[in-house]
Design a protein around this motif. Structure first.
Motif, short mmCIF file in Angstrom:
data_model
loop_
_atom_site.label_atom_id
_atom_site.label_comp_id
_atom_site.label_asym_id
_atom_site.label_seq_id
_atom_site.Cartn_x
_atom_site.Cartn_y
_atom_site.Cartn_z
N UNK A 1 0.23 8.82 -10.48
CA UNK A 1 -0.03 7.65 -9.64
C UNK A 1 1.25 7.00 -9.14
N UNK A 2 1.15 6.33 -7.99
CA UNK A 2 2.29 5.61 -7.42
C UNK A 2 2.76 4.53 -8.40
N UNK B 1 0.78 -1.22 0.00
CA UNK B 1 0.00 0.00 0.00
C UNK B 1 0.82 1.29 0.00
N UNK B 2 1.81 1.34 0.86
CA UNK B 2 2.61 2.57 0.96
C UNK B 2 4.07 2.25 0.75
N UNK B 3 4.49 2.10 -0.50
CA UNK B 3 5.89 1.73 -0.75
C UNK B 3 6.89 2.76 -0.22
N UNK C 1 7.39 -4.53 9.27
CA UNK C 1 6.69 -4.38 8.00
C UNK C 1 5.19 -4.27 8.26
N UNK C 2 4.50 -3.48 7.45
CA UNK C 2 3.04 -3.44 7.55
C UNK C 2 2.52 -4.83 7.19
N UNK C 3 1.30 -5.17 7.63
CA UNK C 3 0.78 -6.51 7.33
C UNK C 3 0.85 -6.89 5.85
N UNK C 4 0.61 -5.93 4.96
CA UNK C 4 0.67 -6.29 3.53
C UNK C 4 2.09 -6.65 3.11
N UNK C 5 3.08 -5.93 3.65
CA UNK C 5 4.47 -6.25 3.31
C UNK C 5 4.89 -7.58 3.94
N UNK C 6 4.41 -7.85 5.14
CA UNK C 6 4.73 -9.13 5.78
C UNK C 6 4.23 -10.28 4.91
N UNK C 7 3.03 -10.11 4.38
CA UNK C 7 2.45 -11.15 3.54
C UNK C 7 3.28 -11.36 2.27
#
Lengths: 617, 239
Positions: B56-57, A14-16, A76-82
């Protein structure tokens, strides 16, 4: 130097911007420039981690040591952990993309108990065995520091050592020691280094100590090695003026929680609030001079381009030269640089300071009376009167401020429903000062009440107190909610009771809790401070599986004679003082701020007041 | 007060930062560079920096624009040098020109954007699909909004689509309506053409932004094309 995070990873989260590692002032070193590779780990998201001053100080201090490269690693955020798990990738450092397991040392900051499971998550994702006993020769040393290192026992099996007290002096010593050891005697094994590092004042090696229990209750701790000192003394930077301070803060791309530069006016606080751990462990009060601070402010703005500077400390209106400092900053900084003052006292002087620095009145002002009745404020030694709070609020509204935020705690020792009624009355009075039509901002709330739950913390006079049980906390929250709901222009938020319970268990926990922590982690607990991540049922299952009752920690009030699991860690403040303060609390007797009045006899040797000089250093 | 138009590129790792992040990053670089920024009036004065159009990203932009309002005149070369010295790697100012204060806000003028997608894996012939899209009367597309899903016809937002071979590899060019009154996103076109999305490795670049005046397409930097074909011809000349 570009970091190694791949587009395949970055575009799937989500937030790279959390993971780039090439922010302005991030440090990049080539492999031939260093022999010691340190990961500074913060067990929470980037936006929280990057708001933390201690991390910035240690980052700059460590990178200034010859032959050392310190990088950042965050949860890591949950999405990065995944994504990491799906791709079979290791948790990596931000600057160079190095896997956690390839560092020499991984240092965690220990700021709040609810981040403990995230520490285990990070170790696991970084390929490091959770328990120090299982770590082989090539595995990094895992160390921890920060306020919770003053009771590190629940974390003991996961850490090779802890640093107790101010880190900026100790860390370079540890790094130099490690550099020598790595070059000369690493063949002797991990224990050899631990023995060496245990000799550094402020370092606690938990595997050199063994706790013992009587009838399942903590009964004391035995040193196992010659190197194990008792007690472990905290380290204190006595001369804050000359202590290193990072003016080249890393400038995040994304918005972080505290998106501003920070000046540290002073460290420590002498107000003596009896629930407050920071007020004990950061003693004595150590100040920076106005000229030093204004120079740092200019340097920070020049090197970061940040638009706001926070004048930070545990209680900024207590800085004796605050007006002089504001004057100098206003004169010397660009007029578009905003100043902010967190942690103001709820008194007219605080409002006056706020008026001066904040032209934008819509942003509101925050007070922390902590308790609703004068009786209870005396118990907790929050030395502020109702009249001061009311006057401050009146002033704030009168000068056009649109919003007042009030922080309270419930479940404080001796609290009754009468105290809650007093809180309701106080809020009612404050909200009655609301100008009927100001600023044309419609029906927006003018008063926000935020209520947290008392957590007894080690090393405080309230360490012998217990927390309220969860149903009673909820009853009191409901009591307040029903009353605040009826008030126009008042909104009410409260902390999750289960969350505070877990916090209380681990705050005063012993080494046996490590098993619960590990179990909770395997049941998927992490980032417990985030309400959307917190699972109380998973925690309860973990307690059950290990056969430990959380209640025996959170709802237990030890007697003065009971050995406490953190007794072997010394803040320099003597137990007699804490006992005295606890007794005075129960009797409702306040103790004055020793900065202005008499020495309260806390026993701190490093305090000049106690040594008869009559003045702080 | 002086107004300057800055053409910059956002690429490399910095393509992963959001539009808000970009604004913050630029402002902080300008402050480090000690550029005499003009501020808006009011309770919370804001620096007067206006970005042309959000990107956009994950998409790189090689001719992005912003307008800069300064309290005093500055030599443009010096301005460019000072800003570039402070920008993080991945952001670079390409050139700066002076602009009349009278001109409307750049963000209000932007009407179209040219995107390029590098087609790494051979998608087979696209001619048929492109032709179908361009000859369609309507192209309903579901969009996720804060308040739920919404159907939007994006056909009017597609000005042209064409393929080009550059250095032996295939590229899809998309000239799309963009700006404050609606538009299409390049990812939506990739999806309609059943091409792999960004996260599957497709590299997307915004090559240029345009003002639209009737048939004409004008770049914020001052280049003028009478119609779409002239834009294509300009592209071909680059080869």
């Amino acid at each position: 130097m570009p970091s190694l995070q791949s587009p395949q990873l970055l575009l799937r989260v989500n937030k790279p911007a959390r993971y780039l590692g090439i922010e302005i002032n991030a440090v990049h070193k080539e492999p031939d420039q260093f022999q010691v590779h340190l990961a500074l780990a913060f067990p929470d998201l980037y936006e929280v981690a990057m708001s933390h001053l201690g991390l910035k100080i240690l980052y700059s201090v460590a990178n200034a040591v010859e032959g050392v490269y310190a990088e950042r690693v965050f949860a890591p955020a949950p999405d990065m952990e995944e994504v990491l798990q799906k791709e079979n990738k290791m948790l990596f450092s931000l600057e160079s993309g190095t896997s956690l397991q390839d560092f020499d040392m991984v240092g965690f900051t220990l700021q709040y108990e609810l981040a403990y499971t995230s520490i285990l998550t990070m170790l696991a994702l970084g390929g490091i065995p959770l328990r120090s006993a299982d770590r082989g020769v090539k595995v990094p040393f895992v160390l921890g520091g920060g306020p919770l290192a003053f009771n590190p026992e629940p974390l003991a099996p996961f850490f090779d050592f802890f640093v107790v007290g101010d880190g900026e002096e100790v860390l370079p010593e540890i790094l130099k020691l490690y550099k020598e050891w790595k070059a000369e005697s690493s063949a002797k094994g991990r224990d050899d280094f631990l023995k060496k590092v245990a000799g550094v004042t402020g370092v606690y090696v938990p595997s050199f100590y063994e706790p013992f229990y009587r009838e399942d209750k903590f009964a004391g701790i035995n040193p196992l090695a010659e190197e194990a000192s008792l007690p472990v003394e905290k380290r204190t930077v006595l001369n804050l003026e000359e202590a290193p301070y990072p003016c080249s803060f890393i400038v995040p791309f994304m918005e972080v929680v505290h998106d501003r530069a920070t000046l540290e006016l002073f460290r420590g606080c002498s107000q003596g609030c009896r629930f407050c751990q920071a007020g004990i462990i950061y003693r004595p009060v150590r100040e920076r001079t106005v000229s030093k601070l204004s120079q740092q402010a200019k340097d920070i703005i020049n090197q970061t381009g940040l638009e706001e500077i926070s004048l930070s400390s545990l209680s900024s209106s207590d800085y004796p030269y605050i007006e002089e400092l504001l004057e100098k900053l206003e004169a010397e900084l660009d007029e578009n640089i905003r100043l902010s003052l967190p942690s103001l006292r709820a008194d007219p002087f605080g409002v006056k300071l706020m008026e001066r620095i904040q032209k934008n009145k819509a942003s509101g002002i925050t007070f922390a009376p902590e308790a609703g009745s004068q009786r209870l404020r005396d118990v907790i030694n929050k030395n502020i009167t109702e009249e001061e709070i009311l006057e401050a609020s009146r002033d704030a509204f009168r000068t056009g401020r649109g919003h007042i935020k009030l922080y309270f705690m419930i479940g404080l020792p001796t609290e009754t429903y009468d105290d809650l009624r007093e809180m309701v009355k106080l809020v009612q009075k404050i909200s009655s000062f609301t100008p009927p039509k100001s600023g044309g901002r419609g029906n927006k709330s003018r008063v926000s009440v935020s209520v947290s739950n008392f957590v007894p913390k080690p090393h405080t006079p309230f360490q012998w107190e217990q927390q309220l049980n969860i149903p009673e906390v909820k009853r009191r929250q409901l009591f307040l909610r029903e009353r605040f709901q009826k008030m126009k222009g008042v909104d009410f938020t409260w902390h999750n009771a289960e969350n505070s319970f877990i916090e209380a268990v681990f705050a005063r926990g012993d080494r046996k809790l490590a098993a619960v922590l590990e179990k909770a982690f395997t049941k998927g607990c992490r980032m417990d401070a985030w309400s959307d991540m917190f699972s109380f049922s998973a925690w309860m299952q973990a307690f059950q599986a290990v056969g430990i009752k959380g209640e025996s920690y959170a709802l237990h009030s030890p007697s003065y004679d009971d050995p406490l699991p953190w007794d072997h860690i010394s803040t320099g403040v003597c137990k007699d003082f804490l006992i005295r303060e606890h007794q005075r609390a129960v009797e409702g007797i306040t103790t004055g701020d020793c900065r202005w009045g008499n020495c309260a006899g806390c026993g701190l040797e490093a305090c000049s007041k106690q040594n008869g000089k009559g003045e702080q250093i | 007060m002086e107004r300057f138009r800055v053409c910059f590129a956002k690429s490399g790792m910095l393509k992963y930062i959001s539009h808000l992040d970009l604004q913050r990053t630029f402002l902080r670089a300008l402050r480090r560079a000690k550029i005499p920024l003009a501020y808006s009036q009011g309770f919370s004065p804001q620096p007067r920096v206006v970005f042309a159009a959000p990107l956009g990203i994950g998409i790189e932009g090689i001719n992005e624009y912003l307008d800069l309002f300064l309290t005093r005149q500055m030599q443009m070369e010096l301005l460019e040098k000072r800003i570039n010295k402070q920008l993080p790697m991945g952001l670079i100012v390409k050139n700066i020109c002076s602009i009349s204060l009278e001109e409307p806000a750049i963000s209000a003028l932007i009407g179209a954007a040219l995107y390029r997608a590098r087609l790494e894996m051979d998608p087979g012939s696209l001619q048929q699909n492109i032709g179908n899209l361009l000859s369609a009367e309507q192209l309903p597309k579901e969009r996720q909004h804060k308040k739920g899903k919404k159907q939007v016809d994006i056909r009017p937002f597609i000005l042209d689509l064409w393929e080009e071979e550059i250095g032996g590899s295939r590229n899809l060019f998309m000239l799309l309506v963009t700006g404050s009154s609606g538009g299409a996103r390049p990812e939506e076109i990739l999806e309609l053409l059943q091409l792999p999305e960004l996260r599957k490795g497709t590299i997307l670049t915004r090559e240029s932004l345009f003002f639209r005046v009737g048939e004409k397409l004008l770049t914020p930097g001052g280049a003028a094309y009478n119609n779409i074909n002239e834009v294509k011809a300009w592209r071909e000349k680059l080869l």
